[in-house]
Design an enzyme around this catalytic site. Structure first.
Site, PDB file in Angstrom:
ATOM      1  CB  ILE A   1       0.868  18.780   6.399  1.00 50.17           C
ATOM      2  CG1 ILE A   1       0.084  20.091   6.534  1.00 50.17           C
ATOM      3  CG2 ILE A   1      -0.080  17.605   6.332  1.00 50.17           C
ATOM      4  CD1 ILE A   1      -0.721  20.428   5.255  1.00 50.17           C
ATOM      5  CG  ASP A   2       5.151  20.360  11.032  1.00 46.44           C
ATOM      6  OD1 ASP A   2       4.455  19.325  10.965  1.00 46.44           O
ATOM      7  OD2 ASP A   2       6.193  20.418  11.714  1.00 46.44           O
ATOM      8  CG  LEU A   3       8.034  17.270   9.060  1.00 45.91           C
ATOM      9  CD1 LEU A   3       8.235  15.764   9.097  1.00 45.91           C
ATOM     10  CD2 LEU A   3       9.281  17.967   9.593  1.00 45.91           C
TER      11      LEU A   3
ATOM     12  NE  ARG B   1      -0.935  10.391  10.572  1.00 47.70           N
ATOM     13  CZ  ARG B   1      -0.968   9.317   9.792  1.00 47.70           C
ATOM     14  NH1 ARG B   1      -2.120   8.760   9.488  1.00 47.70           N
ATOM     15  NH2 ARG B   1       0.140   8.795   9.325  1.00 47.70           N
TER      16      ARG B   1
ATOM     17  CG  ASP C   1       2.120   1.216   9.619  1.00 51.64           C
ATOM     18  OD1 ASP C   1       1.653   2.064  10.398  1.00 51.64           O
ATOM     19  OD2 ASP C   1       2.354   1.468   8.420  1.00 51.64           O
TER      20      ASP C   1
ATOM     21  NE  ARG D   1       0.103  12.247   7.185  1.00 54.73           N
ATOM     22  CZ  ARG D   1       0.510  13.374   7.710  1.00 54.73           C
ATOM     23  NH1 ARG D   1      -0.356  14.276   8.117  1.00 54.73           N
ATOM     24  NH2 ARG D   1       1.789  13.621   7.834  1.00 54.73           N
TER      25      ARG D   1
ATOM     26  CE  LYS E   1      -2.462   2.457   3.709  1.00 56.23           C
ATOM     27  NZ  LYS E   1      -1.283   3.073   4.352  1.00 56.23           N
ATOM     28  CG  ASN E   2       2.491   2.688   3.509  1.00 59.02           C
ATOM     29  OD1 ASN E   2       1.324   3.041   3.295  1.00 59.02           O
ATOM     30  ND2 ASN E   2       2.971   2.488   4.722  1.00 59.02           N
TER      31      ASN E   2
ATOM     32  NE  ARG F   1      -7.761   4.674   4.925  1.00 57.41           N
ATOM     33  CZ  ARG F   1      -6.899   5.017   5.874  1.00 57.41           C
ATOM     34  NH1 ARG F   1      -7.270   5.005   7.124  1.00 57.41           N
ATOM     35  NH2 ARG F   1      -5.689   5.393   5.574  1.00 57.41           N
TER      36      ARG F   1
ATOM     37  CB  CYS G   1      -5.214   6.326  10.575  1.00 56.59           C
ATOM     38  SG  CYS G   1      -5.510   4.843   9.640  1.00 56.59           S
TER      39      CYS G   1
HETATM   40  C1  UD1 Z   1       4.079   6.594   6.687  1.00 55.50           C
HETATM   41  C2  UD1 Z   1       3.188   5.425   6.340  1.00 55.50           C
HETATM   42  C3  UD1 Z   1       2.421   4.937   7.570  1.00 55.50           C
HETATM   43  C4  UD1 Z   1       3.362   4.719   8.750  1.00 55.50           C
HETATM   44  C5  UD1 Z   1       4.265   5.922   8.979  1.00 55.50           C
HETATM   45  C6  UD1 Z   1       5.321   5.699  10.027  1.00 55.50           C
HETATM   46  C7  UD1 Z   1       2.524   5.959   4.047  1.00 55.50           C
HETATM   47  C8  UD1 Z   1       1.394   6.304   3.137  1.00 55.50           C
HETATM   48  N1  UD1 Z   1       2.210   5.846   5.344  1.00 55.50           N
HETATM   49  O1  UD1 Z   1       3.230   7.656   7.057  1.00 55.50           O
HETATM   50  O2  UD1 Z   1       1.778   3.717   7.228  1.00 55.50           O
HETATM   51  O3  UD1 Z   1       2.576   4.509   9.922  1.00 55.50           O
HETATM   52  O4  UD1 Z   1       4.956   6.274   7.766  1.00 55.50           O
HETATM   53  O5  UD1 Z   1       6.137   4.644   9.636  1.00 55.50           O
HETATM   54  O6  UD1 Z   1       3.640   5.753   3.610  1.00 55.50           O
HETATM   55  N2  UD1 Z   1       5.139  14.438  11.292  1.00 55.50           N
HETATM   56  C9  UD1 Z   1       5.197  15.773  11.634  1.00 55.50           C
HETATM   57  N3  UD1 Z   1       4.982  16.675  10.636  1.00 55.50           N
HETATM   58  C10 UD1 Z   1       4.713  16.332   9.355  1.00 55.50           C
HETATM   59  C11 UD1 Z   1       4.655  14.958   9.028  1.00 55.50           C
HETATM   60  C12 UD1 Z   1       4.863  14.039  10.043  1.00 55.50           C
HETATM   61  O7  UD1 Z   1       5.426  16.128  12.769  1.00 55.50           O
HETATM   62  O8  UD1 Z   1       4.553  17.215   8.502  1.00 55.50           O
HETATM   63  C13 UD1 Z   1       5.359  13.428  12.360  1.00 55.50           C
HETATM   64  C14 UD1 Z   1       4.141  12.615  12.731  1.00 55.50           C
HETATM   65  O9  UD1 Z   1       3.337  13.245  13.692  1.00 55.50           O
HETATM   66  C15 UD1 Z   1       4.789  11.327  13.232  1.00 55.50           C
HETATM   67  C16 UD1 Z   1       6.025  11.190  12.335  1.00 55.50           C
HETATM   68  O10 UD1 Z   1       6.288  12.484  11.831  1.00 55.50           O
HETATM   69  O11 UD1 Z   1       5.199  11.484  14.561  1.00 55.50           O
HETATM   70  C17 UD1 Z   1       5.860  10.261  11.159  1.00 55.50           C
HETATM   71  O12 UD1 Z   1       4.541  10.391  10.693  1.00 55.50           O
HETATM   72  P1  UD1 Z   1       4.043  10.639   9.255  1.00 55.50           P
HETATM   73  O13 UD1 Z   1       4.974  11.459   8.487  1.00 55.50           O
HETATM   74  O14 UD1 Z   1       2.637  11.155   9.344  1.00 55.50           O
HETATM   75  O15 UD1 Z   1       4.000   9.251   8.642  1.00 55.50           O
HETATM   76  P2  UD1 Z   1       3.766   9.112   7.135  1.00 55.50           P
HETATM   77  O16 UD1 Z   1       5.067   9.325   6.441  1.00 55.50           O
HETATM   78  O17 UD1 Z   1       2.601   9.943   6.682  1.00 55.50           O
END
Ligand code: UD1
Length: 423
Positions: free
Chosen positions: A128-130, A126, A310, A95, A22-23, A403, A119
């Site tokens: 999206i600042d990064l 969740r 996961d 997401r 999926k990812n 999903r 989720c």
């Molecule tokens: C991906 C995987 C998901 C997995 C996760 C962690 C996909 C589609 N999904 O999600 O299945 O659970 O990796 O292995 O590939 N964060 C921030 N700011 C941001 C983005 C993330 O602070 O802009 C933080 C999140 O709160 C979390 C960490 O970074 O603590 C990683 O999360 P996130 O980036 O959301 O995981 P994904 O890459 O979306």
């Protein structure tokens, strides 16, 4: 609302096939926004999030044609008005819709979208600042109001970006976006997941100049255009690990898990050695036999190659069947252990220390209950618990499971599980 009805404690044995990841699949549709020419993609899991991704491209006037099961052809628009807005009804549903933002910005110069859904496993929505901080560093103007974002950039420029947190999607998004930035971009503190390596290999085969994917530092040289090409989605390591833990917990095998890459799950095999699971790794399959006595073992979730967040929920269920106490430390998300309340209702002995840590005391006899799937990975863990439990379990809200897992009920029935889908 569709639900699963499960009668537990049936012996599980035989073979089960792992789907495409999926990812990995969720990144190929946004990537199409960057290429000229056709992309042919195979081993695509036919799951709800992939359908939403396909709908997103179709809404942007792309043609996504199903050739046969698991094989799709993506063709760029041949006409129609150029769109700059991601449809809110789709962005709200998953997401990974965030993956369309960078390629839209890089190829069309502007994009608008609401805050992505998916989720509910972190505090509030969740973040999206990064993504936004990195696009800003590359020269994009960002306008955000009432959870709606408008990004514009005439020409993106290369940047040195250090991710303050390790994120799979942020790494992939910036890797794609930087292909069309002027100059050489450096990404530091990147995620190392195999899906990232696979994506970079495909991008390079289309003409990208990416170096270092799979390490903490990735360098991307800006280029003028990318060709189409053929892409085979790698097997889903999370699905493979989930099936392995189901087989270990039910301990009624042998179960052969086919079409997977055992090398992607070293952290799990390391735990299996400590727990005492009887397993054999082959090149593309894993065999889980019957084990003598299963012992509890602590775990902390970690970015790849550590133990994947996961896989935490099926591992927690496995620990309800092992002898002793285990501390489960969920380090990535702060709502991912809340589902353990459902396991307690089923008879598990679980103490929550804080939102990031639970102690599981095993083994426990589980019994069936009426449950609701809170999210994708917790949902699948509840299915495992139900398959181990005495009596009948009903699991509602299974869209969350659909999903990410293709025809899960059908595949589990192939192992002897008594699981029915009620529409
Ligand atoms: C991906 C995987 C998901 C997995 C996760 C962690 C996909 C589609 N999904 O999600 O299945 O659970 O990796 O292995 O590939 N964060 C921030 N700011 C941001 C983005 C993330 O602070 O802009 C933080 C999140 O709160 C979390 C960490 O970074 O603590 C990683 O999360 P996130 O980036 O959301 O995981 P994904 O890459 O979306």
């Amino acid at each position: 609302m569709a639900k699963f009805v499960i009668h537990g404690r049936k012996p599980l044995k035989g073979e089960i096939e792992v789907s495409g990841a999926k990812n990995a699949a969720l990144k190929i549709f946004p990537l199409a926004l960057l290429t000229r020419g056709t992309i042919r993609v195979s081993n695509v899991p036919e799951i709800e999030d992939v359908s939403r991704s396909r709908e997103m491209l179709t809404a942007l006037n792309y043609e996504v044609k199903k050739i046969k099961k698991g094989i799709f052809e993506i063709n760029p628009p041949t006409g129609g008005q150029k769109k700059f807005e991601l449809p809110s009804n789709l962005v709200n549903k998953f997401r990974a819709s965030i993956m369309f933002v960078g390629p839209m910005l890089a190829s069309r110069g502007k994009v608008s979208f609401p805050h992505p859904g998916g989720c509910v496993i972190g505090a509030g929505t969740r973040p999206i600042d990064l993504f936004l901080d990195s696009f800003h560093k590359m020269g994009a103007k960002i306008n955000a109001a009432s959870n709606y974002y408008r990004l514009t950039a005439k020409k993106l420029k290369a940047a040195d970006i250090f991710f303050s947190k390790i994120s799979v999607t942020a790494t992939e998004s910036l890797m794609m976006t930087a292909c069309f930035a002027q100059g050489e971009t450096t990404l530091k503190n990147c995620a190392l997941e195999p899906e990232i390596v696979s994506l970079a290999e495909f991008l390079n085969s289309c003409g990208a100049k990416i170096q270092g994917a799979g390490t903490a530092t990735i360098k991307i040289k800006g280029i003028k255009k990318l060709r189409g090409g053929e892409y085979k989605i790698i097997p889903d390591r999370i699905e493979a690990g989930t099936f392995a833990m189901l087989a270990a917990a039910s301990n009624s095998g042998p179960v052969l898990i086919k079409n997977c890459v055992p090398e992607h799950l070293e952290a799990l095999w390391n735990l299996f050695d400590k727990i005492g699971v009887n397993y054999v790794l082959n090149k593309n399959s894993v065999k889980i036999g019957r084990s003598k006595k299963l012992l509890s073992c602590d775990v902390s979730t970690h970015e790849y190659p550590g133990f994947a967040t996961d896989l935490q929920s099926p591992y927690t269920v496995l620990m309800t069947q092992t002898h002793g106490s285990s501390l489960i430390h969920e380090t990535i998300y702060d709502r991912r252990l809340l589902f353990t309340d459902s396991l307690t209702q089923m008879g598990a002995n679980i103490i929550m220390a804080d939102p990031h840590r639970v102690v599981v005391n095993g083994p426990s006899k589980l019994h069936g209950r009426k449950l609701v799937s809170p999210d994708l990975r917790a949902g699948v863990a509840l299915i495992i618990a139900a398959l181990l439990a005495q009596g009948k379990t009903e699991i509602d809200n299974i869209y969350q499971i659909d999903r990410g897992y293709e025809r899960l009920d059908e595949r589990l029935r192939g192992l002897g599980a008594d699981i029915k889908r009620l529409a």
